[in-house]
Write a protein that holds these residues in place. Structure first.
Motif, PDB file in Angstrom:
ATOM      1  N   PRO A 196      59.003  34.424  28.553  1.00  0.00           N
ATOM      2  CA  PRO A 196      58.265  34.906  27.378  1.00  0.00           C
ATOM      3  C   PRO A 196      59.140  35.155  26.149  1.00  0.00           C
ATOM      4  O   PRO A 196      58.727  34.869  25.023  1.00  0.00           O
ATOM      5  CB  PRO A 196      57.617  36.202  27.884  1.00  0.00           C
ATOM      6  CG  PRO A 196      57.424  35.962  29.353  1.00  0.00           C
ATOM      7  CD  PRO A 196      58.649  35.195  29.763  1.00  0.00           C
ATOM      8  N   LEU A 197      60.340  35.678  26.344  1.00  0.00           N
ATOM      9  CA  LEU A 197      61.234  35.917  25.209  1.00  0.00           C
ATOM     10  C   LEU A 197      61.752  34.602  24.631  1.00  0.00           C
ATOM     11  O   LEU A 197      61.840  34.427  23.413  1.00  0.00           O
ATOM     12  CB  LEU A 197      62.408  36.792  25.641  1.00  0.00           C
ATOM     13  CG  LEU A 197      62.096  38.272  25.888  1.00  0.00           C
ATOM     14  CD1 LEU A 197      63.287  38.962  26.525  1.00  0.00           C
ATOM     15  CD2 LEU A 197      61.718  38.963  24.595  1.00  0.00           C
ATOM     16  N   ILE A 198      62.100  33.675  25.503  1.00  0.00           N
ATOM     17  CA  ILE A 198      62.631  32.387  25.048  1.00  0.00           C
ATOM     18  C   ILE A 198      61.550  31.600  24.311  1.00  0.00           C
ATOM     19  O   ILE A 198      61.798  30.976  23.278  1.00  0.00           O
ATOM     20  CB  ILE A 198      63.183  31.593  26.246  1.00  0.00           C
ATOM     21  CG1 ILE A 198      64.377  32.357  26.864  1.00  0.00           C
ATOM     22  CG2 ILE A 198      63.607  30.194  25.823  1.00  0.00           C
ATOM     23  CD1 ILE A 198      64.839  31.822  28.197  1.00  0.00           C
ATOM     24  N   ILE A 199      60.329  31.638  24.838  1.00  0.00           N
ATOM     25  CA  ILE A 199      59.229  30.908  24.213  1.00  0.00           C
ATOM     26  C   ILE A 199      58.882  31.495  22.850  1.00  0.00           C
ATOM     27  O   ILE A 199      58.474  30.775  21.931  1.00  0.00           O
ATOM     28  CB  ILE A 199      57.991  30.918  25.134  1.00  0.00           C
ATOM     29  CG1 ILE A 199      58.291  30.077  26.376  1.00  0.00           C
ATOM     30  CG2 ILE A 199      56.756  30.366  24.429  1.00  0.00           C
ATOM     31  CD1 ILE A 199      57.315  30.283  27.481  1.00  0.00           C
ATOM     32  N   ALA A 203      58.724  28.342  20.423  1.00  0.00           N
ATOM     33  CA  ALA A 203      57.389  27.943  19.951  1.00  0.00           C
ATOM     34  C   ALA A 203      57.341  27.821  18.430  1.00  0.00           C
ATOM     35  O   ALA A 203      56.463  27.132  17.891  1.00  0.00           O
ATOM     36  CB  ALA A 203      56.345  28.946  20.425  1.00  0.00           C
ATOM     37  N   GLN A 204      58.279  28.473  17.743  1.00  0.00           N
ATOM     38  CA  GLN A 204      58.296  28.408  16.278  1.00  0.00           C
ATOM     39  C   GLN A 204      59.143  27.263  15.744  1.00  0.00           C
ATOM     40  O   GLN A 204      59.088  26.957  14.556  1.00  0.00           O
ATOM     41  CB  GLN A 204      58.827  29.734  15.721  1.00  0.00           C
ATOM     42  CG  GLN A 204      57.953  30.920  16.069  1.00  0.00           C
ATOM     43  CD  GLN A 204      58.473  32.194  15.433  1.00  0.00           C
ATOM     44  OE1 GLN A 204      58.356  32.401  14.233  1.00  0.00           O
ATOM     45  NE2 GLN A 204      59.080  33.043  16.241  1.00  0.00           N
ATOM     46  N   HIS A 205      59.934  26.637  16.612  1.00  0.00           N
ATOM     47  CA  HIS A 205      60.872  25.607  16.148  1.00  0.00           C
ATOM     48  C   HIS A 205      60.646  24.242  16.793  1.00  0.00           C
ATOM     49  O   HIS A 205      61.282  23.267  16.381  1.00  0.00           O
ATOM     50  CB  HIS A 205      62.310  26.055  16.420  1.00  0.00           C
ATOM     51  CG  HIS A 205      62.684  27.329  15.730  1.00  0.00           C
ATOM     52  ND1 HIS A 205      62.992  27.392  14.380  1.00  0.00           N
ATOM     53  CD2 HIS A 205      62.787  28.604  16.191  1.00  0.00           C
ATOM     54  CE1 HIS A 205      63.278  28.639  14.044  1.00  0.00           C
ATOM     55  NE2 HIS A 205      63.158  29.399  15.121  1.00  0.00           N
ATOM     56  N   VAL A 206      59.789  24.176  17.801  1.00  0.00           N
ATOM     57  CA  VAL A 206      59.534  22.919  18.504  1.00  0.00           C
ATOM     58  C   VAL A 206      58.061  22.550  18.326  1.00  0.00           C
ATOM     59  O   VAL A 206      57.185  23.416  18.447  1.00  0.00           O
ATOM     60  CB  VAL A 206      59.875  23.045  20.010  1.00  0.00           C
ATOM     61  CG1 VAL A 206      59.553  21.749  20.750  1.00  0.00           C
ATOM     62  CG2 VAL A 206      61.343  23.410  20.192  1.00  0.00           C
ATOM     63  N   GLU A 230      53.311  19.588  20.737  1.00  0.00           N
ATOM     64  CA  GLU A 230      53.159  18.524  21.716  1.00  0.00           C
ATOM     65  C   GLU A 230      54.446  18.260  22.498  1.00  0.00           C
ATOM     66  O   GLU A 230      54.425  17.628  23.556  1.00  0.00           O
ATOM     67  CB  GLU A 230      52.696  17.233  21.040  1.00  0.00           C
ATOM     68  CG  GLU A 230      53.670  16.637  20.042  1.00  0.00           C
ATOM     69  CD  GLU A 230      53.523  17.209  18.639  1.00  0.00           C
ATOM     70  OE1 GLU A 230      54.125  16.643  17.705  1.00  0.00           O
ATOM     71  OE2 GLU A 230      52.802  18.227  18.472  1.00  0.00           O
ATOM     72  N   LYS A 231      55.583  18.771  21.987  1.00  0.00           N
ATOM     73  CA  LYS A 231      56.855  18.615  22.692  1.00  0.00           C
ATOM     74  C   LYS A 231      57.309  19.893  23.382  1.00  0.00           C
ATOM     75  O   LYS A 231      58.309  19.886  24.105  1.00  0.00           O
ATOM     76  CB  LYS A 231      57.960  18.172  21.711  1.00  0.00           C
ATOM     77  CG  LYS A 231      57.839  16.736  21.225  1.00  0.00           C
ATOM     78  CD  LYS A 231      59.090  16.334  20.462  1.00  0.00           C
ATOM     79  CE  LYS A 231      59.063  14.855  20.115  1.00  0.00           C
ATOM     80  NZ  LYS A 231      60.333  14.411  19.503  1.00  0.00           N
ATOM     81  N   LEU A 232      56.591  20.993  23.174  1.00  0.00           N
ATOM     82  CA  LEU A 232      57.071  22.290  23.642  1.00  0.00           C
ATOM     83  C   LEU A 232      57.186  22.346  25.153  1.00  0.00           C
ATOM     84  O   LEU A 232      58.195  22.787  25.699  1.00  0.00           O
ATOM     85  CB  LEU A 232      56.145  23.406  23.137  1.00  0.00           C
ATOM     86  CG  LEU A 232      56.540  24.826  23.539  1.00  0.00           C
ATOM     87  CD1 LEU A 232      57.937  25.172  23.035  1.00  0.00           C
ATOM     88  CD2 LEU A 232      55.531  25.840  23.009  1.00  0.00           C
TER      89      LEU A 232
END
Length: 258
Positions: free
Chosen positions: A162-165, A169-172, A175-177
């Motif tokens: 959850p912390l990593i996402i 999620a703001q930089h990837v 559709e590639k996340l």
């Protein structure tokens, strides 16, 4: 894994089906949304973490390989890779050291202490799901902080997603996340497995014979559900999951203390 009752084996099999579904459907959560349930069935983190790690290696690599094969078959220069490798190269140097420190903690901490830590962390996550207040990063400093803490938690228990996402999620691109997350988990879990082997931790290889098929069933279901999940916002789903996780974590902490 010590000898368990038949119902415990059945529960573990069902939980690994759920784990496979969540991992391939969302790209994360295979550990954080299943480990608390597994620890209620059998309170030994070092029994389940090697199994979950191997599953991550197998199914993340299969998913990425299949998706990239389809992308190449579809043609187009921009669709060749479903993984944002450039972004991974940026964040991996930030995450490697705290990941290694977390792995050392995992190997050296007593099982009861590790279980309690896992339940506390999952309780915090569950509240963010219940109140629909996911972790968010709005500055480069917070990005680095979340990546460092997430990598450390991932090192100790595989539940730092959850912390990593919150950062990725703001930089990837959306559709590639999922595939970028799976590539990251593959690299990070590879480090953990090398540490397990070095420390002489039992990888529970015999139990892969029946748990890998269980996870595969969930994996196939999750792959089919992934596109629908991309198109839909699912706060109600996560609120329900959060409430269940909080209940399980409270029971687990009580069990650990008892």
């Amino acid at each position: 894994m010590t000898e368990l009752a038949v119902y415990q084996y059945l529960l573990i099999g069902l939980i690994f089906i759920w784990s496979g579904f969540v991992r391939s459907g969302l790209g994360f959560g295979g550990a954080v949304l299943s480990l608390p349930f597994l620890l209620l069935v059998h309170d030994e983190p070092l029994v389940f973490l090697p199994i979950i790690s191997v599953h991550l290696l197998v199914f993340s690599s299969l998913t990425i390989a299949m998706n990239n094969r389809h992308a190449v078959a579809g043609g187009g220069a921009e669709s060749v890779s479903t993984v944002d490798w450039a972004y991974l190269r940026r964040i991996l140097p930030i995450m490697i050291v705290p990941k290694l420190v977390g792995v050392v903690g995992l190997i050296t901490l007593p099982g009861g202490v590790l279980s309690a830590i896992i339940f506390v962390i999952v309780s915090v996550y569950s509240l963010t799901y219940i109140f629909n207040r996911p972790f968010r990063s709005r500055s480069p400093f917070v990005d680095v902080l979340f990546l460092v803490v997430g990598a450390y938690i991932s090192g100790t228990s595989l539940i730092g997603a959850p912390l990593i996402i919150a950062v990725m999620a703001q930089h990837v691109a959306r559709e590639k996340l999922r595939d970028t997350l799976l590539a990251l988990w593959f690299i990070m879990v590879g480090i953990k497995l090398v540490a397990f082997i070095w420390a002489g931790v039992d990888l529970q290889l015999v139990h892969h014979l029946w748990l890998l098929p269980c996870a595969a069933v969930g994996h196939v279901i999750g792959l089919r559900a992934h596109n629908k999940m991309l198109q839909a916002e699912t706060p109600t789903f996560f609120r329900i999951v959060g409430a269940v996780l909080l209940t399980v974590s409270v029971l687990g902490m009580w069990q650990s203390l008892a």
